[in-house]
Design an enzyme around this catalytic site. Structure first.
Site, mmCIF file in Angstrom:
data_model
loop_
_atom_site.group_PDB
_atom_site.id
_atom_site.type_symbol
_atom_site.label_atom_id
_atom_site.label_comp_id
_atom_site.label_asym_id
_atom_site.label_seq_id
_atom_site.Cartn_x
_atom_site.Cartn_y
_atom_site.Cartn_z
ATOM 1 N N GLU A 72 27.553 22.163 -9.143
ATOM 2 C CA GLU A 72 28.438 21.481 -10.473
ATOM 3 C C GLU A 72 29.522 22.541 -10.647
ATOM 4 O OE1 GLU A 72 28.220 18.984 -12.529
ATOM 5 O OE2 GLU A 72 26.413 18.090 -11.347
ATOM 6 N N SER A 339 -10.296 -19.490 -9.832
ATOM 7 C CA SER A 339 -11.181 -20.392 -10.729
ATOM 8 C C SER A 339 -10.651 -20.254 -12.229
ATOM 9 C CB SER A 339 -12.561 -20.348 -10.638
ATOM 10 O OG SER A 339 -13.105 -20.828 -9.412
#
Ligand SMILES: [Zn+2]
Ligand SMILES: [Zn+2]
Length: 650
Positions: A72, A339
């Site tokens: 940075e 089902s």
């Protein structure tokens, strides 16, 4: 433009020249956390910054410090807060493109921005940032500035500060980070969205390599260290304290908010998000899932979603086994319902004049399909057919496939598909096997659809955010419940009654009644090869759908009743503690009659198997069961019938 340039240069000169400078640093205005609230006003952890943890300089790993400086602001320890070369470069770029671009920011400037300024890109803000940066340097030591920086920097995923980042991405404390992990984290602040390790692991890994290379160039690591770090396998994992008690729900809310309001607003804007979740129920859900899957394969997944049947409010949500390992929310994944899809077709059957006491034989039947193929539905289990008549209620209780397909054939698959749309399932294929659930649906859709039966035929769209306000209390959005009556309340009650039978002796969920211990109804589901195990059911207040299965095509080897049912029942019991044990509200137009399960006629004392059934008034059978009274019960059986009844586990 030239004037602005001059102004900037003057400020830079002022700073670097160490002249007396009177702009005071404002009070640090830290971003305000957004808060997610449950239905009772309790704070749901996981989105907000209540986890932010400030570290002392000694607690921040040196590898991270080296990494972040290298990538940075490599001149951090040499400059006076601003980097004139960097600014000049950024300025030229800005003038060239006639807009303010990021860049040229030292760690001190970024700290000034994090502490005092908004994110907007204007010249004024940039100038303030420079001034404050210079002031910071005059007031604090480099180490102090660096510490403030490491505690306020944003890493993505809601993580501010290196400690929270370590917990968010590696489920550990910052001091436990390896060099490889430090380098990974140091790469994120530059563009948290693009390098998000969870979303873009490849981009994050590439970025890590860049950071390591810079560290090498700066002499902070040697080649060997770099190679070792590059080889280290990175496993992304959230600490549970970061995820909170409803991690899948919080992620759902967060995704919605970021999509609509943007990251900054969500993480710094002080929003208040009023949701429908009930944290107590959520805890019951978490517990039921843990208990229900104890000892099962770690890869086995789960989804649980619970809705308030009266309004569609989402009360609890578990989207998977372990959020830290997999944040994919299976409440929204498409699976075959098996089902559990049958009741919707039976609702049409009732609508079309069938009664729960109507009987249909379970025997070999075959259908010629339009593609020329022959379809022969069979039951699940040791025997393909029962070779005996079933009342429709018993066919639901035992989940008989052959009866269901015959009913669908009578109704017409097209009619069935069309009818089921009203439960929130558009575009179903009109196949004969539709009641057996050969399509794909989401657990949340199943919960909403079943809630219709519990709510007197009124469908409620699921809802989970009620209101969002900004930090001044202004309402940004408000959501209202959306409901529509889709079936008659009598019909809904009759289906409720049939589904209550599933939990009665002989039903596929009979073992669950003892666990839940109150009036409830539901349905099991297990798909071919045991890939999906389901239980969806409800009380008069709460509807919950549970799915268990694998993400990839693998077999659970357990039925819905065996694995999903107990999770459902345990959750429903705990989530209902304190609520009155009420039964379903019977509409005036419904009568209850005790019916012989073998004949479908009004039961007498001579009938060995009988159960109460619900009927539209006037449609109940009139005749009493003469078969058992007169010893003619052999007439009820098919000649091929064996006395042994296969136990269905569907
Ligand atoms: Zn059968
Ligand atoms: Zn009888």
């Amino acid at each position: 433009m030239r004037r602005k340039l001059c102004l900037l240069l003057i400020i830079v000169l002022l700073g670097t020249g160490n002249c007396a400078f009177t702009w005071k640093l404002p009070k640090a205005e830290l971003p305000e956390a957004s808060i997610v609230l449950d239905i009772n006003g309790e704070v749901i952890n996981g989105l907000t910054r209540e986890n932010q943890i400030n570290l002392e300089r000694e607690q921040i790993p040196q590898d991270f410090v080296n990494a972040i400086i290298a990538v940075e602001d490599k001149n951090f320890y040499r400059h006076l807060g601003v980097d004139p070369v960097g600014i000049a470069r950024a300025l030229i770029t800005n003038i060239k493109y006639r807009k303010i671009l990021a860049g040229g920011s030292t760690i001190t400037q970024q700290t000034a921005k994090n502490l005092y300024l908004s994110n907007e890109k204007t010249f004024i803000r940039k100038i303030k940032e420079l001034v404050y940066a210079i002031q910071l340097e005059r007031k604090y030591s480099k180490d102090k500035i660096l510490t403030m920086y490491c505690n306020t920097i944003y890493f993505g995923e809601g993580a501010y500060g290196v400690e929270v980042a370590a917990r968010t991405f590696f489920a550990r404390r910052a001091e436990q980070l390896s060099l490889a992990q430090c380098a990974l984290l140091a790469g994120l602040p530059n563009s948290p969205g693009n390098y998000d390790p969870y979303l873009h692991p490849d981009a994050a890994k590439k970025r890590q390599a860049i950071v390591l290379q810079r560290m090498l160039e700066e002499g902070k690591i040697d080649l060997k260290q770099k190679e070792v770090a590059l080889q280290e396998k990175l496993i992304y994992d959230r600490n549970s304290s970061v995820a909170g008690e409803a991690p899948y729900f919080t992620a759902l809310v967060k995704d919605y908010l970021i999509d609509k309001y943007g990251q900054r607003m969500v993480y710094q804007g002080g929003l208040r998000i009023y949701t429908t979740l009930d944290l107590d129920m959520q805890k019951s859900a978490n517990q039921a899932v843990v208990t229900g899957l104890k000892g099962q394969d770690e890869e086995m997944q789960v989804a649980l979603v619970a809705l308030d049947v009266r309004n569609g409010h989402l009360r609890a949500m578990v989207g998977g086994r372990n959020f830290s390992r997999s944040s994919y929310n299976r409440v929204f994944s498409l699976r075959q319902p098996g089902s559990t899809f049958k009741p919707f077709m039976y609702s049409l059957a009732i609508d079309q004049g069938f009664t729960p006491a109507d009987t249909i034989m379970c025997e070999e039947v075959s259908y010629k399909l339009s593609n020329g193929k022959i379809y022969r539905p069979t039951d699940y289990g040791s025997k393909p057919y029962h070779w005996r008549p079933f009342t429709l209620k018993e066919a639901v209780m035992l989940s008989d496939n052959v009866v269901a397909v015959q009913v669908n054939d009578i109704l017409g698959p097209k009619n069935t598909a069309k009818y089921i749309e009203r439960f929130g399932f558009p575009d179903l294929s009109p196949v004969l096997s539709l009641p057996l659930g050969p399509i794909a649906v989401k657990p949340i859709e199943m919960a909403a659809a079943y809630a219709t039966f519990a709510n007197r035929g009124v469908y409620s769209k699921p809802i989970y955010i009620l209101k969002i306000t900004d930090k001044r209390g202004q309402v940004l959005e408000e959501n209202h419940i959306s409901q529509k009556p889709v079936i008659e309340k009598e019909n809904a009650y009759i289906i409720c009654d049939m589904l209550k039978g599933v939990l009665e002796p002989g039903g596929t969920g009979s073992h669950l009644k003892k666990i839940i211990g109150r009036s409830a109804a539901g349905k099991t589901g297990t798909t071919d090869e045991y890939q999906d195990a389901w239980f969806t059911g409800f009380t008069p207040r709460l509807c919950c759908s549970v799915w268990v299965g694998y993400d990839m095509n693998r077999n659970v080897n357990l039925t819905g009743g065996a694995i999903a049912g107990p999770i459902w029942a345990n959750f429903m019991r705990e989530a209902s503690v304190g609520a009155p044990d009420e039964d379903f509200d019977r509409p005036a137009g419904v009568d209850i009659v005790n019916i012989c399960l073998d004949s479908g006629l009004v039961a007498t004392e001579a009938c060995p198997r009988a159960i109460e059934m619900a009927f539209y008034q006037g449609t109940e059978p009139e005749d009493i069961c003469y078969y058992h009274l007169s010893g003619l019960e052999f007439l009820l059986k098919n000649e091929d019938n064996s006395t042994e009844r296969p136990q269905l586990s569907y």
